[in-house]
Design an enzyme around this catalytic site. Structure first.
Site, PDB file in Angstrom:
ATOM      1  N   ASP A  43     -15.165  -2.810  -1.682  1.00 33.13           N
ATOM      2  CA  ASP A  43     -14.637  -2.515  -0.337  1.00 33.13           C
ATOM      3  C   ASP A  43     -15.874  -2.192   0.429  1.00 33.13           C
ATOM      4  O   ASP A  43     -16.916  -1.477   0.036  1.00 33.13           O
ATOM      5  CB  ASP A  43     -13.974  -1.278  -0.227  1.00 33.13           C
ATOM      6  CG  ASP A  43     -12.830  -1.459  -1.232  1.00 33.13           C
ATOM      7  OD1 ASP A  43     -12.141  -2.388  -1.367  1.00 33.13           O
ATOM      8  OD2 ASP A  43     -12.295  -0.358  -1.597  1.00 33.13           O
ATOM      9  N   ASP A  75       0.896  -1.165   0.005  1.00 33.59           N
ATOM     10  CA  ASP A  75       0.197   0.099  -0.089  1.00 33.59           C
ATOM     11  C   ASP A  75       0.838   1.143  -0.009  1.00 33.59           C
ATOM     12  O   ASP A  75       1.850   1.251   0.935  1.00 33.59           O
ATOM     13  CB  ASP A  75      -0.926   0.076   1.316  1.00 33.59           C
ATOM     14  CG  ASP A  75      -2.074  -1.048   1.158  1.00 33.59           C
ATOM     15  OD1 ASP A  75      -2.013  -1.658   0.125  1.00 33.59           O
ATOM     16  OD2 ASP A  75      -2.721  -1.130   2.269  1.00 33.59           O
TER      17      ASP A  75
END
Length: 239
Positions: free
Chosen positions: A129, A8
């Site tokens: 998500d 990330d």
């Protein structure tokens, strides 16, 4: 089952967030390409990249570290965050990315997902998500009324390569993945499903594999913290 080590990217660094909160980030490596090579040298066959700044900005922000990773590593990589138009999709695929992940636009502009999947077969994934079963967008900052399964089913005939399902409340918290919800989603659609969020032990990985319906799993913090030994995990998943 494929294990995807996660990198990330925030402000050029490899970080991990807790529950998707940009203010709760830990820098694990200030050289993301070196981190990626470490994963590749351990034997991983894919990399999972996220442009966190890009997810909020709506356009790529961490392009330089992503390009450095693509240049340094010979395994395929998938990227999500800030990819919201055909020009950006084409640009990333031209740079050597194996797969783009479309999240926010899957809700706001589903026709773009279908157009991209037709134009680039097997190179477009949908990132779903969710918080409490409902889809969140724009870097998880905006909660919608769209249900996870409804969104996934809407792309059944689109030709997308995979669905990456993240339970936000599990992400970065080292509390284990939402196996039941992920497996239920995988059984509800014919599209391959990749689990993300909370994968924090070898037991989590073997439990996901044991469902026999989940194609892959993404893990980040557990690999950085040493809770999962990557070589050991890859060997276990190949058995």
């Amino acid at each position: 089952m494929i294990l995807y080590p996660a990198i990330d990217l925030k402000d050029g660094n490899a970080v991990r967030l807790v529950h998707g909160d940009m203010d709760r980030s830990t820098v694990f490596n200030d050289d993301p390409a070196a981190q990626a090579l470490e994963f590749v040298n351990a034997g991983c066959t894919w990399l999972h990249l996220v442009d966190l700044n890009g997810a909020f900005a709506g356009t790529p922000v961490n392009a330089a570290p992503v390009e450095a990773i693509l240049k340094a590593c010979k395994v395929p990589a998938q990227l999500g965050g800030g990819i919201r138009d055909m020009a950006t999709i084409e640009r990333w695929l031209d740079k050597g990315l194996a797969r783009v992940i479309l999240g926010t636009v899957a809700v706001e502009n589903p026709d773009l997902v279908r157009e991209a999947a037709r134009a680039f077969p097997n190179q477009v994934a949908v990132g779903i998500d969710a918080r409490n079963g409902k889809v969140a967008t724009k870097g998880w900052a905006t909660e919608t009324d769209v249900m996870v399964t409804d969104l996934a089913k809407s792309f059944e005939d689109a030709g997308v390569a995979a669905i990456i399902y993240t339970d936000i409340l599990r992400d970065g918290a080292m509390g284990g993945p939402n196996i039941d919800a992920t497996a239920a989603l995988a059984r509800a659609v014919s599209i391959p499903v990749i689990a993300s969020g909370g994968v924090s032990s070898l037991a989590d990985l073997t439990a996901l594999k044991a469902t026999n319906v989940i194609e892959g799993a993404i893990s980040g913090r557990a690999l950085y913290d040493g809770a999962i030994d990557l070589k050991q995990a890859l060997a276990a998943l190949q058995d």
